[in-house]
Design an enzyme around this catalytic site. Structure first.
Site, PDB file in Angstrom:
ATOM      1  N   ASP A  33       2.716 -16.624 -22.018  1.00 19.63           N
ATOM      2  CA  ASP A  33       2.643 -17.963 -22.618  1.00 19.63           C
ATOM      3  C   ASP A  33       0.681 -17.133 -23.175  1.00 19.63           C
ATOM      4  O   ASP A  33       1.030 -16.504 -23.545  1.00 19.63           O
ATOM      5  CB  ASP A  33       1.609 -18.305 -21.317  1.00 19.63           C
ATOM      6  CG  ASP A  33       2.323 -19.045 -21.175  1.00 19.63           C
ATOM      7  OD1 ASP A  33       3.184 -20.104 -21.636  1.00 19.63           O
ATOM      8  OD2 ASP A  33       2.023 -19.707 -19.716  1.00 19.63           O
ATOM      9  N   LYS A  55       1.096 -22.755 -27.008  1.00 17.50           N
ATOM     10  CA  LYS A  55       1.305 -22.994 -28.057  1.00 17.50           C
ATOM     11  C   LYS A  55       0.348 -22.158 -29.017  1.00 17.50           C
ATOM     12  O   LYS A  55      -0.338 -21.192 -28.955  1.00 17.50           O
ATOM     13  CB  LYS A  55      -0.470 -24.507 -27.816  1.00 17.50           C
ATOM     14  CG  LYS A  55       0.629 -25.541 -27.345  1.00 17.50           C
ATOM     15  CD  LYS A  55      -0.806 -26.033 -27.142  1.00 17.50           C
ATOM     16  CE  LYS A  55      -0.082 -27.434 -25.758  1.00 17.50           C
ATOM     17  NZ  LYS A  55      -1.009 -28.369 -25.399  1.00 17.50           N
ATOM     18  N   MET A 171      -8.859 -26.820 -17.500  1.00 21.68           N
ATOM     19  CA  MET A 171      -9.205 -27.970 -18.524  1.00 21.68           C
ATOM     20  C   MET A 171      -9.536 -28.780 -19.044  1.00 21.68           C
ATOM     21  O   MET A 171      -9.317 -29.787 -19.066  1.00 21.68           O
ATOM     22  CB  MET A 171      -7.739 -28.159 -18.234  1.00 21.68           C
ATOM     23  CG  MET A 171      -6.093 -27.281 -18.455  1.00 21.68           C
ATOM     24  SD  MET A 171      -4.974 -27.732 -17.434  1.00 21.68           S
ATOM     25  CE  MET A 171      -5.067 -27.514 -16.049  1.00 21.68           C
TER      26      MET A 171
HETATM   27  N1  SAH Z   1      -2.667 -20.285 -13.931  1.00 22.74           N
HETATM   28  C1  SAH Z   1      -4.510 -20.194 -15.836  1.00 22.74           C
HETATM   29  C2  SAH Z   1      -4.875 -21.796 -15.322  1.00 22.74           C
HETATM   30  C3  SAH Z   1      -3.533 -22.799 -16.546  1.00 22.74           C
HETATM   31  S1  SAH Z   1      -4.129 -23.381 -17.118  1.00 22.74           S
HETATM   32  C4  SAH Z   1      -5.450 -19.719 -14.220  1.00 22.74           C
HETATM   33  O1  SAH Z   1      -4.584 -19.650 -12.924  1.00 22.74           O
HETATM   34  O2  SAH Z   1      -6.415 -18.791 -14.410  1.00 22.74           O
HETATM   35  C5  SAH Z   1      -5.586 -23.144 -18.017  1.00 22.74           C
HETATM   36  C6  SAH Z   1      -7.295 -23.105 -17.990  1.00 22.74           C
HETATM   37  O3  SAH Z   1      -7.596 -22.108 -17.567  1.00 22.74           O
HETATM   38  C7  SAH Z   1      -8.118 -23.461 -19.177  1.00 22.74           C
HETATM   39  O4  SAH Z   1      -8.711 -24.799 -19.984  1.00 22.74           O
HETATM   40  C8  SAH Z   1      -9.160 -22.741 -18.499  1.00 22.74           C
HETATM   41  O5  SAH Z   1      -9.426 -24.104 -18.167  1.00 22.74           O
HETATM   42  C9  SAH Z   1      -8.762 -21.919 -16.865  1.00 22.74           C
HETATM   43  N2  SAH Z   1      -8.605 -20.830 -18.073  1.00 22.74           N
HETATM   44  C10 SAH Z   1      -7.599 -20.125 -17.773  1.00 22.74           C
HETATM   45  N3  SAH Z   1      -8.525 -18.735 -18.649  1.00 22.74           N
HETATM   46  C11 SAH Z   1      -9.279 -18.452 -19.289  1.00 22.74           C
HETATM   47  C12 SAH Z   1     -10.998 -18.035 -18.822  1.00 22.74           C
HETATM   48  N4  SAH Z   1     -10.586 -16.881 -19.429  1.00 22.74           N
HETATM   49  N5  SAH Z   1     -11.604 -17.863 -18.720  1.00 22.74           N
HETATM   50  C13 SAH Z   1     -12.559 -19.749 -18.661  1.00 22.74           C
HETATM   51  N6  SAH Z   1     -11.716 -20.326 -18.282  1.00 22.74           N
HETATM   52  C14 SAH Z   1     -10.026 -19.713 -17.775  1.00 22.74           C
END
Ligand code: SAH
Length: 495
Positions: A33, A55, A171
């Protein structure tokens, strides 16, 4: 034939698990991803098939059904298939759906949990999501939905407002105003601390804090963008006392490293550990020179002027079927501590290391050392200071050129990143020459402060019309890093 659903953590490559790294290194196929650490795939096999399923710049992503089909089809071909996702695969990662598709297809799978952004982002912002006195529960909530939409939300906003603990929204950047107002409407305290962590755990992490009432407007004026997590709860107030990420000596500072990639990692990891954002701009490459198998027998002095020289000298010795014992009869001189430590790694403790790590320093350090026959093993284009001084003293000097440094042209993307950097580091005259040749116009327009490892490198910078803003007092990597820290600290005190 197993498909591994693997979490890659929130962005800091140091938060990839040991198991994730093992599987990446072993995988035949990796389906990955967008939100995985930039370096996560570096350890993949060169013959692995890498498939991007995220994306690109808001464009269409592969549909979930397509991704599941892809996993099933690769999974049934045998081999190791790694499905690599940001954070944890089972936390808003649709890993559950992919696992279901694999079960339906009868394909074995395993899950490798990852460090999830909703815990790690706050942690890097100095916010513990639970705390004995401040939060006994934490809820992970999707902020993707529009809470005001007529069709009704999958979330019970009244229940979330009443939730007795920390709320962490993933998100949720776009919907932040609606999220905050729905919680307020549900009766949550307007004065409750709130924070938003953008690009958490990455060098460019930003944190905006406020209250439930103010956080949406504060995030908007700071132009916070995804990916970000929103924290609502008393724990967000602990950041004032617990923020640590921003207090590291080089936090928020970007530093370009121009030395050869093979040597850059030591400097780059030091800088990263201190909080800097490292811009890789390897302007030079080390090319070993062929030569006859070498012997160091018969010399009473062997001089080494770089860690590369040490490495390549030993490969020549190995080729000749000899080892460190070949040095038994000679004194060994190293130009500086980096070279001395490379020697130590090969079982040789340098007899002479000067106080100033330049050729002149070595000449001084050798002043009282009797020398009859010396071997100087070095780069092809090195200065002759040492060789001339030894010959002047009547020594017989043999020079072995073990390698040459050649230009390694920088890409436009690398040059653009250097153009934005706060500092550019130069660790030798050849990094200066090849960098400015590669940089063209950019060379004269650099806004960065230039950091030189010592007087020789500084003199080369002056040849290119640039005076280094910083010159290390100790002419090695430690000294260079020290100079950088001092400069950053001084500019922080001034501002
Ligand atoms: N599976 C991932 C989440 C995927 S959904 C996990 O466990 O972290 C994607 C969302 O994750 C983003 O919209 C944001 O809210 C959060 N996210 C992912 N990476 C991030 C980061 N480095 N800092 C802050 N939020 C993050």
């Amino acid at each position: 034939m197993t498909v591994y659903l693997v979490g890659a953590g929130p962005g800091d490559p140091g938060l990839l698990t040991v198991r994730a790294l093992e599987l990446i290194a072993a995988a035949d196929v990796i389906v990955y991803d967008r939100l995985i650490p930039a370096s996560a795939l570096q350890g993949a096999r060169s013959d692995a098939t890498l498939i991007y399923a995220g994306k690109e710049g808001g464009g269409p992503s592969m549909s979930q059904a397509e991704i599941s089909r892809l996993l099933v089809s690769h999974g049934s071909c045998g081999g190791i298939v790694v499905r690599l996702k940001g954070g944890d695969p089972f936390v808003f990662g649709r890993g559950g759906e992919e696992a279901e598709a694999l079960v339906s297809a009868g394909i074995a799978f395993e899950v490798v949990p990852g460090v999830t952004a909703g815990v790690a982002g706050p942690a890097y912002a100095g916010i513990p999501v639970t705390h004995r006195d401040a939060a006994s529960a934490v809820a992970f909530v999707t902020g993707h939905e529009d809470p005001t939409k007529a069709s009704g939300s999958a979330l019970d906003w009244g229940a979330l407002a009443a939730f007795p603990g920390t709320l962490v929204f993933y998100m949720g950047v776009r919907q932040l105003p609606a999220i905050a107002s729905s919680l307020l409407a549900g009766g949550r305290d307007a004065a409750e601390p709130a924070a938003i962590v953008e690009r958490g755990t990455l060098p460019e992490q930003r944190v905006v804090t406020g209250t439930l009432e103010t956080i949406a407007s504060m995030a908007a004026s700071a132009r916070v963008r995804a990916p970000a997590v929103v924290v609502v709860g008393a724990v967000a107030g602990l950041r004032d006392a617990l923020a640590w990420f921003e207090s590291r000596p080089l936090a928020g500072v970007s530093v370009a490293v121009t030395r050869a990639r093979a040597q850059a990692s030591g400097l780059a990891s030091r800088l990263t550990d201190l909080g800097a954002q490292v811009v890789e701009a390897p302007a030079i490459r080390i090319v070993p020179l062929d030569g006859p198998a070498l012997s160091v027998a018969g010399y009473d002095l062997v001089c080494l002027t770089s860690p590369n020289g040490v490495r390549l000298l030993f490969s020549r010795l190995t080729a000749a079927g000899v080892d460190a014992r070949a040095f038994a009869g000679a004194r060994v001189a190293a130009i500086g501590p980096g070279t001395a430590s490379a020697l130590r790694a090969h079982g040789v403790i340098a007899d002479i290391v000067p106080e100033r790590f330049v050729a002149e320093g070595l000449v001084e350090a050798l002043a009282d050392v009797p020398v009859r026959r010396a071997l100087v093993a070095r780069a092809a284009e090195a200065r002759d200071v040492l060789v001339d001084a030894l010959r002047e003293r009547g020594a017989e000097v043999e020079v072995v050129a073990l390698y040459e440094t050649v230009a390694s042209p920088l890409t436009d993307a690398q040059l653009a990143a250097v153009g934005d950097a706060d500092y550019v580091t130069f660790t030798s005259s050849s990094t200066v020459r090849f960098f400015f040749e590669s940089a063209g116009d950019l060379g004269s327009r650099l806004r960065a402060r230039l950091v030189s490892i010592g007087p020789v490198t500084s003199a080369t910078l002056r040849e290119y019309g640039r005076k280094p803003e910083l010159e290390a007092t100790r002419h090695d990597i430690d000294g260079l890093v020290e100079a950088l820290i001092q400069d950053v600290t001084a500019s922080r005190i001034r501002s």
